[in-house]
Design a protein around this motif. Structure first.
Motif, PDB file in Angstrom:
ATOM      1  N   GLY A  62       0.805  -1.219   0.000  1.00 34.10           N
ATOM      2  CA  GLY A  62       0.000   0.000   0.000  1.00 34.10           C
ATOM      3  C   GLY A  62       0.828   1.254   0.000  1.00 34.10           C
ATOM      4  N   ARG A  63       0.255   2.311   0.591  1.00 34.85           N
ATOM      5  CA  ARG A  63       0.852   3.635   0.369  1.00 34.85           C
ATOM      6  C   ARG A  63       2.289   3.801   0.849  1.00 34.85           C
ATOM      7  N   LEU A  64       2.640   3.156   1.982  1.00 33.00           N
ATOM      8  CA  LEU A  64       3.996   3.339   2.495  1.00 33.00           C
ATOM      9  C   LEU A  64       5.045   2.668   1.615  1.00 33.00           C
TER      10      LEU A  64
ATOM     11  N   THR B  32     -13.860   1.606  14.884  1.00 30.17           N
ATOM     12  CA  THR B  32     -12.442   1.796  14.578  1.00 30.17           C
ATOM     13  C   THR B  32     -11.735   0.516  14.179  1.00 30.17           C
ATOM     14  N   LYS B  33     -10.628   0.705  13.433  1.00 26.38           N
ATOM     15  CA  LYS B  33      -9.707  -0.406  13.171  1.00 26.38           C
ATOM     16  C   LYS B  33      -8.697  -0.531  14.313  1.00 26.38           C
ATOM     17  N   TYR B  34      -8.734   0.423  15.246  1.00 29.94           N
ATOM     18  CA  TYR B  34      -7.729   0.500  16.312  1.00 29.94           C
ATOM     19  C   TYR B  34      -8.393   0.422  17.689  1.00 29.94           C
TER      20      TYR B  34
ATOM     21  N   VAL C  46     -12.500   6.393  15.374  1.00 30.86           N
ATOM     22  CA  VAL C  46     -11.085   6.704  15.603  1.00 30.86           C
ATOM     23  C   VAL C  46     -10.355   6.129  14.403  1.00 30.86           C
ATOM     24  N   ASP C  47      -9.644   7.010  13.682  1.00 35.77           N
ATOM     25  CA  ASP C  47      -8.999   6.542  12.456  1.00 35.77           C
ATOM     26  C   ASP C  47      -7.846   7.470  12.111  1.00 35.77           C
ATOM     27  N   ILE C  48      -7.043   7.039  11.124  1.00 36.03           N
ATOM     28  CA  ILE C  48      -5.979   7.927  10.673  1.00 36.03           C
ATOM     29  C   ILE C  48      -6.498   8.831   9.557  1.00 36.03           C
TER      30      ILE C  48
ATOM     31  N   GLU D  57      -5.092  11.489   6.676  1.00 33.72           N
ATOM     32  CA  GLU D  57      -3.896  11.982   5.993  1.00 33.72           C
ATOM     33  C   GLU D  57      -4.241  13.289   5.278  1.00 33.72           C
ATOM     34  N   THR D  58      -4.941  13.205   4.161  1.00 30.55           N
ATOM     35  CA  THR D  58      -5.316  14.436   3.454  1.00 30.55           C
ATOM     36  C   THR D  58      -6.645  14.991   3.967  1.00 30.55           C
ATOM     37  N   GLY D  59      -7.429  14.153   4.615  1.00 31.71           N
ATOM     38  CA  GLY D  59      -8.751  14.567   5.076  1.00 31.71           C
ATOM     39  C   GLY D  59      -9.844  14.354   4.032  1.00 31.71           C
ATOM     40  N   ARG D  60      -9.436  13.862   2.866  1.00 32.84           N
ATOM     41  CA  ARG D  60     -10.409  13.696   1.769  1.00 32.84           C
ATOM     42  C   ARG D  60     -11.510  12.695   2.088  1.00 32.84           C
ATOM     43  N   THR D  61     -11.109  11.575   2.691  1.00 34.20           N
ATOM     44  CA  THR D  61     -12.109  10.524   2.974  1.00 34.20           C
ATOM     45  C   THR D  61     -13.190  11.060   3.910  1.00 34.20           C
ATOM     46  N   LEU D  62     -12.756  11.792   4.946  1.00 29.72           N
ATOM     47  CA  LEU D  62     -13.741  12.358   5.875  1.00 29.72           C
ATOM     48  C   LEU D  62     -14.646  13.334   5.123  1.00 29.72           C
TER      49      LEU D  62
HETATM   50  C1  PRP Z   1      -7.061   5.166   5.662  1.00 32.59           C
HETATM   51  C2  PRP Z   1      -7.995   5.626   6.755  1.00 32.59           C
HETATM   52  C3  PRP Z   1      -8.948   6.531   6.050  1.00 32.59           C
HETATM   53  C4  PRP Z   1      -8.088   7.119   4.942  1.00 32.59           C
HETATM   54  C5  PRP Z   1      -7.626   8.504   5.312  1.00 32.59           C
HETATM   55  O1  PRP Z   1      -7.614   4.075   5.059  1.00 32.59           O
HETATM   56  O2  PRP Z   1      -8.629   4.531   7.374  1.00 32.59           O
HETATM   57  O3  PRP Z   1     -10.045   5.818   5.524  1.00 32.59           O
HETATM   58  O4  PRP Z   1      -6.956   6.270   4.786  1.00 32.59           O
HETATM   59  O5  PRP Z   1      -6.867   9.112   4.297  1.00 32.59           O
HETATM   60  P1  PRP Z   1      -7.226  10.560   3.756  1.00 32.59           P
HETATM   61  O6  PRP Z   1      -7.328  11.476   4.940  1.00 32.59           O
HETATM   62  O7  PRP Z   1      -6.039  10.915   2.892  1.00 32.59           O
HETATM   63  O8  PRP Z   1      -8.490  10.493   2.981  1.00 32.59           O
HETATM   64  P2  PRP Z   1      -6.809   3.170   4.061  1.00 32.59           P
HETATM   65  O9  PRP Z   1      -6.762   3.785   2.724  1.00 32.59           O
HETATM   66  O10 PRP Z   1      -5.476   2.888   4.658  1.00 32.59           O
HETATM   67  O11 PRP Z   1      -7.659   1.845   3.946  1.00 32.59           O
HETATM   68  P3  PRP Z   1      -8.930   1.190   4.636  1.00 32.59           P
HETATM   69  O12 PRP Z   1     -10.116   1.503   3.783  1.00 32.59           O
HETATM   70  O13 PRP Z   1      -8.582  -0.252   4.651  1.00 32.59           O
HETATM   71  O14 PRP Z   1      -9.117   1.732   6.011  1.00 32.59           O
END
Ligand code: PRP
Length: 207
Positions: free
Chosen positions: A11-13, A116-118, A155-157, A159-164
């Motif tokens: 994946g991304r890393l 959450t996944k965590y 609770v999630d990571i 990165e860009t905030g786009r998914t939210l």
């Molecule tokens: C991660 C995380 C968010 C997304 C955030 O999911 O769980 O859904 O990335 O990134 P963003 O802020 O840049 O939009 P990931 O793509 O790792 O896969 P997942 O669907 O398996 O959780």
């Protein structure tokens, strides 16, 4: 000489990690992000890259199936592994956050439902804050949980905030800064110290 095995998360890393290794002279001519192969040998045939699921990187390293690994701090926080965390690689930067609908108000009289996944990270966080929580462990696409009424927040990571954003959610609280770490098996660091230290020093010089 026995090869040094490095586990990377698919994946991304992965791409950034391969670029880092290439910039310190460890090149994998067969590697392509599109390849389905799981093992790559470097051009000097001294280093093997293996691609595993991110949550499995610390498992392979702890058990000594590989000597080193690159993995996000989010994974290391969630499941403690008996490995050396050697270096912050300063890539794969993102934030562990509590997210939900805009204007969501935490109500301390009510149990907070968290998707959450965590689960360990989430539980510990809310415990420390004195918020009673029930954590629902999900495998991915956790943004759906509040939308479908499965949880109050996630609770999630981020990165860009786009998914939210694209799912109508916002960050309610930033919890932790996350980035990729280099981890090393405790025995390997002794038995293959020369080769491993060369890689560590190389990476240290570029991060
Ligand atoms: C991660 C995380 C968010 C997304 C955030 O999911 O769980 O859904 O990335 O990134 P963003 O802020 O840049 O939009 P990931 O793509 O790792 O896969 P997942 O669907 O398996 O959780």
């Amino acid at each position: 000489m026995e090869s040094v095995k490095i586990a990377l998360a698919k994946g991304r890393l992965a791409e950034d990690a391969v670029k880092m290794l290439e910039s310190i002279g460890i090149k994998f001519k067969d590697y392509s992000p599109k390849s389905r192969k799981l093992i790559f040998v470097d051009d000097s045939e001294k280093i093997k890259l293996v691609f595993v699921k991110s949550a499995d990187v610390p498992v392979y390293v702890e058990k000594g199936a590989v000597d080193m690994g690159v993995v996000g701090k989010d994974i290391l926080m969630e499941n403690k592994a008996d490995v050396y965390e050697i270096l912050n690689l300063n890539m794969g930067k993102c934030k562990m956050c509590v997210a939900g609908f805009n204007e969501y108000e935490f109500n301390t009289n009510k149990k907070l439902i968290v998707g959450t996944k965590y689960p360990n990270t989430a539980k510990n966080y809310f415990n420390k804050k004195g918020i009673l929580s029930e954590v629902i462990k999900l495998g991915g696409s956790v943004e759906l949980a509040p939308i479908l009424g499965l949880s109050d927040v996630i609770v999630d990571i981020v990165e860009t905030g786009r998914t939210l954003k694209e799912n109508g959610l916002v960050v309610l609280e930033e919890m932790y800064d996350i980035s990729a770490r280099l981890i090393v098996n405790k025995v390997s660091l002794k038995t293959k110290s020369q080769n491993i230290e060369r890689i560590i020093e190389g990476l240290e010089s570029i991060v």
